[in-house]
Design a protein around this motif. Structure first.
Motif, PDB file in Angstrom:
ATOM      1  N   ARG A 213       0.826  -1.209   0.000  1.00 19.49           N
ATOM      2  CA  ARG A 213       0.000   0.000   0.000  1.00 19.49           C
ATOM      3  C   ARG A 213       0.860   1.260   0.000  1.00 19.49           C
ATOM      4  O   ARG A 213       0.610   2.196  -0.777  1.00 19.49           O
TER       5      ARG A 213
ATOM      6  N   TRP B 269       1.484   4.072  -3.065  1.00 23.47           N
ATOM      7  CA  TRP B 269       0.962   5.430  -2.832  1.00 23.47           C
ATOM      8  C   TRP B 269       2.075   6.459  -2.895  1.00 23.47           C
ATOM      9  O   TRP B 269       1.950   7.492  -3.549  1.00 23.47           O
TER      10      TRP B 269
ATOM     11  N   ASN C 293      -3.088   2.472  -5.079  1.00 23.52           N
ATOM     12  CA  ASN C 293      -2.926   1.620  -3.892  1.00 23.52           C
ATOM     13  C   ASN C 293      -4.210   1.102  -3.258  1.00 23.52           C
ATOM     14  O   ASN C 293      -4.163   0.305  -2.324  1.00 23.52           O
TER      15      ASN C 293
ATOM     16  N   ASP D  55      -4.984  -1.565  -0.176  1.00 24.38           N
ATOM     17  CA  ASP D  55      -5.566  -1.056   1.059  1.00 24.38           C
ATOM     18  C   ASP D  55      -6.773  -1.885   1.474  1.00 24.38           C
ATOM     19  O   ASP D  55      -6.992  -2.146   2.658  1.00 24.38           O
TER      20      ASP D  55
ATOM     21  N   LYS E  25      -5.456  -5.087   2.876  1.00 25.14           N
ATOM     22  CA  LYS E  25      -4.762  -4.800   4.140  1.00 25.14           C
ATOM     23  C   LYS E  25      -5.760  -4.667   5.279  1.00 25.14           C
ATOM     24  O   LYS E  25      -5.547  -5.201   6.383  1.00 25.14           O
TER      25      LYS E  25
END
Length: 303
Positions: free
Chosen positions: A180, A184, A227, A231, A234
């Motif tokens: 992530r 980003w 990303n 995310d 995650k």
């Protein structure tokens, strides 16, 4: 005139980038946090959610959280991000600056290029990941609707995770967090360099701030596009309570991305995208403006 140019190009000490990043991060989180809560709720929701437990969109999520749980729930778990933001954003900007110096020296170039901006941002994102994982884990657990009555606050989350899952569980999701943050930061810092080069040159403080706001907002939006799938997984990986001997449904990043796409469709990888981009687009602009303001203030105080 020469003195002003010298100040503009003077090297920035690590402690200044660290403090500037910390102030920028806290400013951004205080402004945009409710959007992060909504983003996480939508990301954790699978296709089985029904009725009052289902969020149809960002506005529906806002409305249901306030109606069912109270307005203060939009700030549930903010203590972890507040504690995280200082080291996280400080590490982001300081690491980006230090890695930039390293790469320019390693490749024998004087100025940052587009390619180096992307590489530097990606490396800074990887560095930043090691700082943020425990805080992100606590934040995700507190933001989940099911956490009501389960955890009494940030310290209680840490105690229960360590007791039930072991001390190393505080770093659950490290690999997905790295995916992530690498994507980003690569998009964010890479775009800032490119967008700034395309914008009209400004000489006034107001004009420079406007350029920073535009470049940071574009960078934040592009970073978010890159990303968001990482995310989403995650959030799910970190919201899973680990049980010894049981392989969790969401474990490693790329298999989890494939699993979400297979079970819920490709669009599910962009769940929570609207509140996320509304936060990290303008939020990226806020970060850059505040950070630049702090650095400029330090430069103005130099003899």
């Amino acid at each position: 005139m020469a003195a002003a140019a010298d100040k503009k190009n003077m090297p920035i000490p690590f402690k200044v980038t660290f403090v500037g990043g910390a102030i920028a991060g806290i400013s951004e989180i205080l402004t945009m946090y409710p959007l992060d809560v909504v983003k996480t709720r939508i990301q954790l929701q699978d296709n089985n959610a029904k009725g009052a437990d289902r969020y149809n969109n960002m506005f529906d999520c806002f409305k249901k959280i306030v109606k069912q749980e109270g307005f203060s729930r939009l700030y549930r778990g903010i203590s972890a991000p507040i504690l995280m933001e200082a080291p996280k954003r400080a590490t982001k900007f300081a690491a980006n600056d230090e890695w930039g110096k390293f790469y320019r020296k390693a490749f024998g170039v004087d100025k940052q290029t587009q390619a180096l901006s992307v590489l530097t941002g990606a490396t800074a994102g990887a560095t930043e990941s090691f700082v943020v994982v425990p805080f992100e884990l606590v934040k995700i657990r507190l933001q989940d609707k099911a956490s009501a009555g389960k955890y009494n606050g940030m310290i209680d989350v840490v105690k229960k995770i360590v007791a039930q899952e072991g001390p190393l569980a505080m770093y659950n999701g490290l690999e997905s967090t790295m995916w992530r943050h690498i994507t980003w930061n690569a998009g964010y810092f890479g775009c800032i360099h490119q967008v700034k080069s395309m914008l009209p040159k400004q000489e006034t403080k107001k004009g420079l701030m406007l350029n920073d706001l535009i470049a940071g907002s574009v960078g934040g939006a592009v970073g978010t596009i890159l990303n968001t799938p990482f995310d989403v997984v995650k959030s799910r990986i970190q919201n899973t309570t680990r049980v010894p001997g049981v392989v969790p449904k969401y474990n490693w990043t790329l298999p989890s991305v494939a699993l979400v796409a297979k079970e819920e469709g490709f669009a599910a990888l962009y769940k929570g995208f609207v509140p996320k981009v509304l936060r990290l687009g303008p939020g990226g602009g806020i970060l850059l403006v505040v950070f630049t303001t702090v650095v400029d203030y330090w430069k103005s105080m130099q003899p």
